[in-house]
Scaffold this active site. Structure first.
Site, PDB file in Angstrom:
ATOM      1  N   ASP A  90      32.451  20.653  36.566  1.00 38.18           N
ATOM      2  CA  ASP A  90      31.813  20.640  37.876  1.00 38.18           C
ATOM      3  C   ASP A  90      31.434  19.223  38.298  1.00 38.18           C
ATOM      4  OD1 ASP A  90      30.323  22.165  40.038  1.00 38.18           O
ATOM      5  OD2 ASP A  90      28.705  20.956  39.202  1.00 38.18           O
ATOM      6  N   HIS A 103      34.692  29.371  45.346  1.00 35.64           N
ATOM      7  CA  HIS A 103      33.349  29.827  45.709  1.00 35.64           C
ATOM      8  C   HIS A 103      32.632  28.866  46.654  1.00 35.64           C
ATOM      9  CE1 HIS A 103      32.897  26.846  42.661  1.00 35.64           C
ATOM     10  NE2 HIS A 103      31.608  26.754  42.945  1.00 35.64           N
ATOM     11  N   ASP A 104      33.235  27.707  46.932  1.00 28.21           N
ATOM     12  CA  ASP A 104      32.624  26.736  47.845  1.00 28.21           C
ATOM     13  C   ASP A 104      33.331  26.699  49.192  1.00 28.21           C
ATOM     14  OD1 ASP A 104      30.793  25.827  45.949  1.00 28.21           O
ATOM     15  OD2 ASP A 104      32.167  24.305  45.183  1.00 28.21           O
ATOM     16  N   GLU A 150      36.818  19.163  38.738  1.00 29.30           N
ATOM     17  CA  GLU A 150      36.526  19.105  40.168  1.00 29.30           C
ATOM     18  C   GLU A 150      36.409  17.622  40.522  1.00 29.30           C
ATOM     19  OE1 GLU A 150      33.533  21.240  43.324  1.00 29.30           O
ATOM     20  OE2 GLU A 150      32.659  20.199  41.640  1.00 29.30           O
ATOM     21  N   ASP A 162      32.553  27.106  33.036  1.00 25.85           N
ATOM     22  CA  ASP A 162      32.213  26.054  33.998  1.00 25.85           C
ATOM     23  C   ASP A 162      31.218  25.121  33.316  1.00 25.85           C
ATOM     24  OD1 ASP A 162      31.704  24.743  36.509  1.00 25.85           O
ATOM     25  OD2 ASP A 162      32.145  26.631  37.515  1.00 25.85           O
TER      26      ASP A 162
END
Ligand code: GLC
Length: 563
Positions: free
Chosen positions: A201, A331-332, A258, A99
């Site tokens: 990210d 995870h969000d 993302e 990430d």
């Protein structure tokens, strides 16, 4: 990027390291824990593992606040563990995807510590500093993604700095070429270690607008979402192309970005032949229930036809050019059975999770399975807000109360949307703490672990885990499912989603009953006749077709090879 690329043919698994497996018994997951479970992932059919940040960090946002991009946080282990993870995964035909958090650093990063020291130091414009308004207040009325002003005043420097996320996550100034060069340097460090790719990210925040001005507020705090000012700004692609040329282009890896703020129309610009990334993580389907304003306590109603429209629009552009990251959980986000199907589906058990798995992994793109999704893990309902850890849950709870919700209403909003729903410890067994750790985990285990766990799944040939394994194998074996174009059938049907994937030599038909009732699918005669060979389904006994209609059981999914 060619028509065929290795990363278009694989399934990716996302590991949230803090909650995956604790090998050193401190209540928090670690790299050695991931190594322990590599066989489990290989057996599922996974070929790449994206791990959330494990770098040195004060952990204000669980590692998305990095203070050293070339060091591992001791909670997760050492750089030696990281090297071992890369090599052990490699032995099993799997690649590690790191990430990359490039929009911001931690406020403890040495760059920021230096930058804030004065207005004249060597890193004075590595971050985004502005003077206060004449009345001493923040330069603009932008609201950070986690709530509150996106500006924080620094006494030492006597100026405000910008942060799109938490105050401890100051935004880097990408306009400064030295900043960009420093970023490329640590990206290359990881490329040289042999990683298989990167997840970028919040990358669509990096370009700031030409002018910093107040925007029309959308809440009682008088603030406006920072995304309106800093998401996908004109000129962002110049930075991204430069980064690609200086780093990724020289290695056989893939990148997944993302990309909030990028409309489906721009998929070909961001991915595709002349794009920047291998694929995008899109947001429209995930945001459907929260709407564009992202207030959890003002959920937006939606219907299956809305979801079809959003997903089909994206698929339409992917048919033309480029590629997509297919996902329903991360995870969000909350757990998919809860968000896409609701309470009835949770009660119905794995059949509903199999429906969702069939639905999204067979679309055009690379499927991502989030840890625990292959077990059917569901949302957790902690009894009070102090059991939650996630920054955005705490902020949303506070805003809900401020805007007039009762404590119970605010808590229910958190139950529904909290990021902690997907961060509860992975459920490995029915043993203490779900086999995640022998010590009390950092976040409470979901009480359903006694029933929903990997050990039980692996013992049951009809389990969701093995169903995902079949889906991955099916996709691997079918050119149409990997590269074929997507086409939606019966767009207005309120319960059934039917689509085809076709390439020149092969055509597959996917039929999905999203409802909890028996549905007659009013397919045309041609369709029923064409659907000759059932290659996968999630019910053991199908109901017979009648009068050219398929009778679909609640949550039934079928995949046909079309003649
Ligand atoms: C991304 C991450 C999220 C993080 C945020 C700030 O959206 O997925 O977990 O909090 O960026 O880095």
């Amino acid at each position: 990027m060619g028509e065929r690329d290795w990363w278009k043919e694989i399934a990716v698994y996302q590991v949230y390291p803090k909650s995956f497996k604790d090998a050193n018994d401190d209540g928090s997951g670690d790299l050695k824990g991931i190594i322990e479970k590599l066989d489990y992932l290989q057996n599922l059919g996974i070929e790449a593992i994206w791990i959330n940040p494990v770098y040195q960090s004060p952990m204000v946002d669980n590692g998305y606040d990095i203070m050293d991009y070339k060091a591992i946080h001791p909670q997760f282990g050492t750089m030696q563990d990281m090297d071992q993870l890369i090599s052990e995964a490699g032995k099993r035909g799997m690649r590690i995807v790191m990430d990359l958090v490039l929009n911001h650093t931690s406020n403890q990063h040495p760059w920021f510590l230096e930058s804030k020291r004065s207005r004249t130091n060597a890193k004075k414009d590595w971050y985004i500093w502005r003077d206060p308004k004449p009345d001493g207040t923040a330069p603009t009325n932008w609201r950070a993604e986690f709530g509150g002003s996106s500006w924080t005043f620094d006494e030492q420097r006597g100026q405000y700095y910008l942060h799109c996320f938490a105050a401890e996550q100051p935004d880097l100034n990408w306009a400064n070429p030295d900043v960009r060069a420093a970023i490329y340097e640590f990206i290359t460090f990881w490329l040289e270690k042999g990683v298989g790719g990167f997840r970028l990210d919040a990358i669509t925040y990096i370009k700031k607008p030409e002018r910093f001005t107040d925007l029309p507020p959308n809440g009682e705090d008088g603030l406006a979402p920072v995304g309106r000012a800093s998401l996908n700004q004109p000129g962002i692609l110049d930075y991204l192309h430069e980064m690609k040329a200086r780093t990724f282009d020289n290695y056989d890896i893939f990148t997944v970005a993302e990309a909030p703020g990028v409309p489906a129309e721009q998929i070909p610009q961001f991915t595709g032949e002349n794009g920047v990334f291998s694929m995008l993580i899109e947001f429209d389907h995930i945001n459907m229930g929260v709407g564009s304003e992202q207030k959890w306590y003002e959920p937006m109603p939606w219907s299956l036809t809305d979801l079809k429209q959003i997903v089909s629009k994206s698929q339409h552009f992917v048919n033309k050019s480029g590629w997509s990251a297919l996902y329903l959980e991360n995870h969000d986000s909350p757990r998919s059975i809860n968000s896409y199907l609701g309470d009835q589906a949770v009660k119905a058990g794995t059949i509903s999770a199999k429906l969702l798995g069939t639905f999204y992994t067979l679309l055009k793109g690379t499927p991502y399975i989030y840890q625990g999704q292959e077990l059917g893990m569901t949302n957790v309902h902690y009894p009070s807000i102090d059991k939650y850890d996630d920054l955005s849950s705490l902020n949303q709870y506070r805003s809900a109360i401020r805007e007039g919700c009762s404590e119970q209403e605010a808590l229910e909003a958190v139950w529904h949307f909290s990021r902690d729903n997907s961060r509860t410890p992975m459920q490995w067994s029915d043993q203490v703490y779900a086999g995640f750790s022998t010590q009390k985990p950092w976040l409470g285990v979901h009480p359903n672990f006694v029933r929903v766990n990997a050990q039980a799944e692996l013992r049951n040939p009809d389990s969701l885990y093995y169903y995902y394994q079949k889906l991955i194998r099916l996709r691997k074996s079918s050119r149409a499912l990997r590269y074929g174009d997507y086409a939606l059938l019966k767009p207005d049907h309120e319960h059934v989603w039917a689509y085809t994937r076709s390439c020149s030599r092969e055509k597959m038909l996917v039929i999905l009953n999203f409802s909890d009732t028996l549905v007659d699918f009013p397919s045309s005669q041609e369709l029923v006749q064409a659907a000759t060979k059932l290659v996968l389904g999630n019910v053991s006994q199908r109901l017979p077709d009648h009068e050219n209609k398929m009778q679909l059981k609640p949550y039934e999914a079928r995949v046909y090879l079309v003649k």
